[in-house]
Design a protein around this motif. Structure first.
Motif, PDB file in Angstrom:
ATOM      1  N   GLU A  59       4.087 -44.754  -4.896  1.00 20.68           N
ATOM      2  CA  GLU A  59       5.458 -44.250  -4.892  1.00 20.68           C
ATOM      3  C   GLU A  59       6.317 -45.303  -4.200  1.00 20.68           C
ATOM      4  N   LEU A  60       7.178 -45.961  -4.966  1.00 23.38           N
ATOM      5  CA  LEU A  60       8.017 -47.037  -4.436  1.00 23.38           C
ATOM      6  C   LEU A  60       9.228 -46.494  -3.690  1.00 23.38           C
ATOM      7  N   ALA A  61       9.735 -45.377  -4.147  1.00 23.80           N
ATOM      8  CA  ALA A  61      10.854 -44.656  -3.532  1.00 23.80           C
ATOM      9  C   ALA A  61      10.741 -43.234  -4.052  1.00 23.80           C
ATOM     10  N   GLU A  62      11.491 -42.337  -3.451  1.00 23.82           N
ATOM     11  CA  GLU A  62      11.388 -40.947  -3.882  1.00 23.82           C
ATOM     12  C   GLU A  62      11.629 -40.829  -5.386  1.00 23.82           C
ATOM     13  N   HIS A  63      10.688 -40.226  -6.077  1.00 18.99           N
ATOM     14  CA  HIS A  63      10.765 -39.980  -7.524  1.00 18.99           C
ATOM     15  C   HIS A  63      10.688 -41.255  -8.364  1.00 18.99           C
ATOM     16  N   ARG A  64      10.181 -42.337  -7.786  1.00 23.02           N
ATOM     17  CA  ARG A  64      10.075 -43.613  -8.506  1.00 23.02           C
ATOM     18  C   ARG A  64       8.710 -44.219  -8.206  1.00 23.02           C
ATOM     19  N   SER A  65       7.834 -44.154  -9.204  1.00 21.17           N
ATOM     20  CA  SER A  65       6.449 -44.582  -9.006  1.00 21.17           C
ATOM     21  C   SER A  65       6.028 -45.637 -10.006  1.00 21.17           C
TER      22      SER A  65
END
Length: 135
Positions: A59-65
């Protein structure tokens, strides 16, 4: 002839208003056991979770994987770019873990990009905007 109503909003603004954004970007790799440690070094962390025996997710950022999955037939075709606030710091951080960019590109007056390629030649780029000071 009928005309469509004209909106003052850009297409991307209408899109953002219409739905929440969830990004799950995949990278097919030929050998999960080879790829996983390379991506751990590239991203600087272990996976957020292991989906199954040959799929790892960061998970690179919330809701972005970003995920890798063993799929030898499709390996090598991924092209992803991740924009970061401080490209130079990110490239130096990755270099401290033993990975150097395969290529660097500058889009004059717009952005810079450092491109990394895994063993299958999947492309993961890190980009950063060029500010008015000329970074």
């Amino acid at each position: 002839s009928a005309q469509l109503p004209h909106s003052r909003e850009s297409g991307s603004a209408r899109y953002r208003a219409a739905m929440a954004l969830e990004l799950y970007a995949g990278i097919p790799v030929s050998d999960y056991e080879v790829a996983k440690p390379w991506y751990e070094r590239l991203l600087g962390v272990e996976p957020s979770f292991i989906a199954h025996a040959t799929e790892a997710v960061w998970e690179l950022a919330e809701h972005r994987s970003l995920f890798i999955e063993e799929d030898a037939e499709r390996a090598g075709g991924a092209i992803h770019t991740i924009f970061v606030d401080d490209l130079d710091a990110r490239v130096a951080d990755i270099a401290s873990r033993g990975i150097e960019p395969d290529e660097r590109i500058t889009y004059p007056g717009k952005a810079r990009k450092a491109i990394y390629r895994d063993a299958d030649r999947n492309e993961i780029g890190f980009g950063g905007a060029i500010d008015s000071v000329g970074s």
